[in-house]
Design a protein around this motif. Structure first.
Motif, PDB file in Angstrom:
ATOM      1  N   ALA A  65      -4.581   2.637  -3.879  1.00  0.00           N
ATOM      2  CA  ALA A  65      -4.198   3.870  -4.555  1.00  0.00           C
ATOM      3  C   ALA A  65      -5.289   4.228  -5.539  1.00  0.00           C
ATOM      4  N   GLY A  66      -5.495   5.517  -5.753  1.00  0.00           N
ATOM      5  CA  GLY A  66      -6.522   5.948  -6.680  1.00  0.00           C
ATOM      6  C   GLY A  66      -6.141   7.231  -7.389  1.00  0.00           C
ATOM      7  N   TYR A  67      -6.682   7.386  -8.586  1.00  0.00           N
ATOM      8  CA  TYR A  67      -6.472   8.599  -9.391  1.00  0.00           C
ATOM      9  C   TYR A  67      -7.814   9.063  -9.934  1.00  0.00           C
ATOM     10  N   GLY A  68      -8.081  10.348  -9.837  1.00  0.00           N
ATOM     11  CA  GLY A  68      -9.324  10.898 -10.353  1.00  0.00           C
ATOM     12  C   GLY A  68      -9.073  12.084 -11.268  1.00  0.00           C
ATOM     13  N   ARG A  69      -9.900  12.203 -12.308  1.00  0.00           N
ATOM     14  CA  ARG A  69      -9.830  13.346 -13.215  1.00  0.00           C
ATOM     15  C   ARG A  69     -11.239  13.881 -13.412  1.00  0.00           C
ATOM     16  N   ALA A  70     -11.429  15.155 -13.100  1.00  0.00           N
ATOM     17  CA  ALA A  70     -12.748  15.775 -13.192  1.00  0.00           C
ATOM     18  C   ALA A  70     -12.717  16.936 -14.174  1.00  0.00           C
ATOM     19  N   SER A  71     -13.822  17.097 -14.891  1.00  0.00           N
ATOM     20  CA  SER A  71     -13.964  18.202 -15.831  1.00  0.00           C
ATOM     21  C   SER A  71     -15.242  18.964 -15.481  1.00  0.00           C
ATOM     22  N   VAL A  72     -15.082  20.238 -15.119  1.00  0.00           N
ATOM     23  CA  VAL A  72     -16.211  21.102 -14.786  1.00  0.00           C
ATOM     24  C   VAL A  72     -16.244  22.233 -15.803  1.00  0.00           C
ATOM     25  N   ASP A  73     -17.236  22.159 -16.702  1.00  0.00           N
ATOM     26  CA  ASP A  73     -17.321  23.148 -17.781  1.00  0.00           C
ATOM     27  C   ASP A  73     -15.993  23.276 -18.518  1.00  0.00           C
ATOM     28  N   ASN A  74     -15.423  22.120 -18.874  1.00  0.00           N
ATOM     29  CA  ASN A  74     -14.193  22.011 -19.666  1.00  0.00           C
ATOM     30  C   ASN A  74     -12.933  22.460 -18.919  1.00  0.00           C
ATOM     31  N   ARG A  75     -13.030  22.619 -17.615  1.00  0.00           N
ATOM     32  CA  ARG A  75     -11.845  22.911 -16.814  1.00  0.00           C
ATOM     33  C   ARG A  75     -11.462  21.638 -16.074  1.00  0.00           C
ATOM     34  N   ASP A  76     -10.269  21.104 -16.353  1.00  0.00           N
ATOM     35  CA  ASP A  76      -9.879  19.802 -15.822  1.00  0.00           C
ATOM     36  C   ASP A  76      -9.063  19.936 -14.541  1.00  0.00           C
ATOM     37  N   SER A  77      -9.205  18.928 -13.678  1.00  0.00           N
ATOM     38  CA  SER A  77      -8.400  18.861 -12.455  1.00  0.00           C
ATOM     39  C   SER A  77      -8.104  17.397 -12.158  1.00  0.00           C
ATOM     40  N   ASN A  78      -7.012  17.157 -11.442  1.00  0.00           N
ATOM     41  CA  ASN A  78      -6.573  15.811 -11.111  1.00  0.00           C
ATOM     42  C   ASN A  78      -6.465  15.648  -9.596  1.00  0.00           C
ATOM     43  N   SER A  79      -6.734  14.444  -9.127  1.00  0.00           N
ATOM     44  CA  SER A  79      -6.602  14.150  -7.705  1.00  0.00           C
ATOM     45  C   SER A  79      -5.945  12.787  -7.525  1.00  0.00           C
ATOM     46  N   TYR A  80      -5.321  12.609  -6.356  1.00  0.00           N
ATOM     47  CA  TYR A  80      -4.598  11.381  -6.059  1.00  0.00           C
ATOM     48  C   TYR A  80      -4.879  10.992  -4.605  1.00  0.00           C
ATOM     49  N   ARG A  81      -4.852   9.724  -4.325  1.00  0.00           N
ATOM     50  CA  ARG A  81      -5.044   9.288  -2.941  1.00  0.00           C
ATOM     51  C   ARG A  81      -4.338   7.953  -2.713  1.00  0.00           C
ATOM     52  N   ALA A  82      -4.016   7.697  -1.459  1.00  0.00           N
ATOM     53  CA  ALA A  82      -3.366   6.446  -1.065  1.00  0.00           C
ATOM     54  C   ALA A  82      -3.885   6.048   0.307  1.00  0.00           C
ATOM     55  N   GLU A  83      -3.885   4.736   0.560  1.00  0.00           N
ATOM     56  CA  GLU A  83      -4.393   4.223   1.836  1.00  0.00           C
ATOM     57  C   GLU A  83      -3.607   2.965   2.213  1.00  0.00           C
ATOM     58  N   VAL A  84      -3.314   2.830   3.487  1.00  0.00           N
ATOM     59  CA  VAL A  84      -2.658   1.641   4.026  1.00  0.00           C
ATOM     60  C   VAL A  84      -3.500   1.152   5.197  1.00  0.00           C
ATOM     61  N   GLY A  85      -3.803  -0.157   5.208  1.00  0.00           N
ATOM     62  CA  GLY A  85      -4.658  -0.658   6.278  1.00  0.00           C
ATOM     63  C   GLY A  85      -4.391  -2.093   6.634  1.00  0.00           C
ATOM     64  N   TYR A  86      -5.183  -2.569   7.594  1.00  0.00           N
ATOM     65  CA  TYR A  86      -5.005  -3.928   8.114  1.00  0.00           C
ATOM     66  C   TYR A  86      -6.371  -4.518   8.452  1.00  0.00           C
ATOM     67  N   TYR A  87      -6.628  -5.735   7.985  1.00  0.00           N
ATOM     68  CA  TYR A  87      -7.830  -6.480   8.366  1.00  0.00           C
ATOM     69  C   TYR A  87      -7.536  -7.223   9.661  1.00  0.00           C
ATOM     70  N   PHE A  88      -8.081  -6.736  10.783  1.00  0.00           N
ATOM     71  CA  PHE A  88      -7.719  -7.348  12.057  1.00  0.00           C
ATOM     72  C   PHE A  88      -8.629  -8.513  12.440  1.00  0.00           C
ATOM     73  N   ASN A  89      -9.675  -8.766  11.673  1.00  0.00           N
ATOM     74  CA  ASN A  89     -10.400 -10.035  11.735  1.00  0.00           C
ATOM     75  C   ASN A  89     -11.130 -10.213  10.409  1.00  0.00           C
ATOM     76  N   SER A  90     -11.981 -11.214  10.298  1.00  0.00           N
ATOM     77  CA  SER A  90     -12.592 -11.546   9.008  1.00  0.00           C
ATOM     78  C   SER A  90     -13.634 -10.538   8.546  1.00  0.00           C
ATOM     79  N   SER A  91     -13.991  -9.565   9.388  1.00  0.00           N
ATOM     80  CA  SER A  91     -15.030  -8.600   9.002  1.00  0.00           C
ATOM     81  C   SER A  91     -14.718  -7.188   9.464  1.00  0.00           C
ATOM     82  N   SER A  92     -13.429  -6.884   9.715  1.00  0.00           N
ATOM     83  CA  SER A  92     -13.068  -5.567  10.249  1.00  0.00           C
ATOM     84  C   SER A  92     -11.760  -5.073   9.647  1.00  0.00           C
ATOM     85  N   ALA A  93     -11.655  -3.746   9.515  1.00  0.00           N
ATOM     86  CA  ALA A  93     -10.437  -3.152   8.964  1.00  0.00           C
ATOM     87  C   ALA A  93     -10.181  -1.792   9.594  1.00  0.00           C
TER      88      ALA A  93
END
Length: 251
Positions: free
Chosen positions: A109-137
Motif C-alpha cells: 500500500a502507498g500514499y503520495g502527496r504532491a505540491s505543485v506551486d502550492n496546490r496540493d493533491s493526494n494519491s493512493y495505491r494498493a497491490e496484491v502479489g505472489y512470489y512464485f519462485n525465489s526470484s519472480s513475482a
C-alpha cells in the motif's frame, strides 16, 4: 550531446571493477539521486529515499541493484522528490509498505502527496502479489487520488534469471488500464556482472517508444556505493540522453 560530469562519471565507473564484495547484510537503505537530461543538466530532479527491511538483506544475492527485490522481505519506505522546471516548483512525498506472508503472498500500500506551486493533491495505491519462485513475482495493482487523478489498474510480472557466464537477466512486463487507454511495458536488463547492466524497454500507450539503457553500481565500501545510469529513447522527439547518479548507503 553536452559533456557533463555525470556522463564522464558513468564512463569511468563502467571501466572500474567493484572494490568491495559487500559481504555485510543490511536492513536500512538510504539514497540521494539526481536525474536529468544531457540537453539541460541543470533542470533535474532530486530524490531522497529511505527503506527499512524487517529482516536482513543479503548483498551477495544477485546484482546489487536487485538485492531488495530478490530478498522478498517485508519493508517500509519513503521518498521525497523536488524539481523546479519551467517555473513549476514541484515537491512530492511518497510513503509505502509491503508485507510478505510465509505463504509467499504479499500486499503493498502507498500514499503520495504532491505540491505543485502550492496546490496540493493526494494519491493512493494498493497491490496484491505472489512470489512464485525465489526470484519472480506476479501482482495486480490499483491506484487513484483526488484533484482529478486518473484511476488506474493493471497486472505486472517480474523475473530474474541467473546465468552461468554472467550474472543474469532481469525481465519485466506490465499492463495498465485507464479510461483513456491501455499501456504496455516490456523490459529486459542483462546484468553482465553484479554491477553493470545493459538493457532495453518497449512502451506502447497508443504510440510506440523504444529505450536503450545502461548502468553501473560502484560498491566502493561495505556500506557506501555510487550508481550511474544512462538511457536513450530511440526514434523520438525527445532529445538528449537521460542521466542519473546517486549515492547509496546500506547498513
Amino acid at each position: 550531446m553536452k559533456k557533463t560530469p555525470i556522463a564522464l562519471a558513468l564512463l569511468l565507473s563502467a571501466a572500474a571493477p567493484s572494490t568491495f564484495a559487500a559481504d555485510n547484510e543490511f536492513q536500512n537503505e538510504a539514497s540521494v539521486r539526481y536525474s536529468t537530461n544531457s540537453e539541460e543538466v541543470s533542470d533535474g530532479v532530486w530524490n531522497v529515499a529511505y527503506r527499512y527491511y524487517f529482516e536482513a538483506v543479503d548483498q551477495n544475492n544477485g546484482p546489487f541493484a536487485l538485492n531488495g527485490f530478490l530478498a522478498q522481505k517485508s519493508n517500509l519506505g519513503a521518498n521525497y522528490l523536488h524539481y523546479d522546471i519551467a517555473n513549476f516548483d514541484v515537491n512530492a512525498l511518497d510513503i509505502d509498505g509491503t508485507f510478505v506472508f510465509d505463504s509467499n503472498w504479499f500486499v503493498s500500500a502507498g500514499y503520495g502527496r504532491a505540491s505543485v506551486d502550492n496546490r496540493d493533491s493526494n494519491s493512493y495505491r494498493a497491490e496484491v502479489g505472489y512470489y512464485f519462485n525465489s526470484s519472480s513475482a506476479v501482482s495486480a495493482f490499483y491506484s487513484d487520488g483526488d484533484d482529478n487523478a486518473v484511476e488506474q489498474y493493471g497486472l505486472a510480472v517480474r523475473s530474474f534469471i541467473a546465468l552461468e557466464s554472467t550474472a543474469g537477466v532481469d525481465l519485466s512486463a506490465r499492463w495498465s488500464h485507464t479510461d483513456f487507454d491501455d499501456t504496455y511495458n516490456v523490459g529486459a536488463n542483462w546484468y553482465v556482472t553484479n554491477s553493470w547492466y545493459v538493457g532495453a524497454n518497449y512502451r506502447d500507450d497508443g504510440l510506440s517508444q523504444y529505450t536503450i539503457n545502461t548502468g553501473y553500481w560502484w560498491q566502493f565500501s561495505d556500506t557506501f556505493s555510487a550508481t550511474f545510469d544512462a538511457g536513450k529513447t530511440i526514434d523520438s522527439d525527445v532529445d538528449g540522453v537521460n542521466l542519473s547518479a546517486s549515492i547509496v548507503g546500506r547498513f
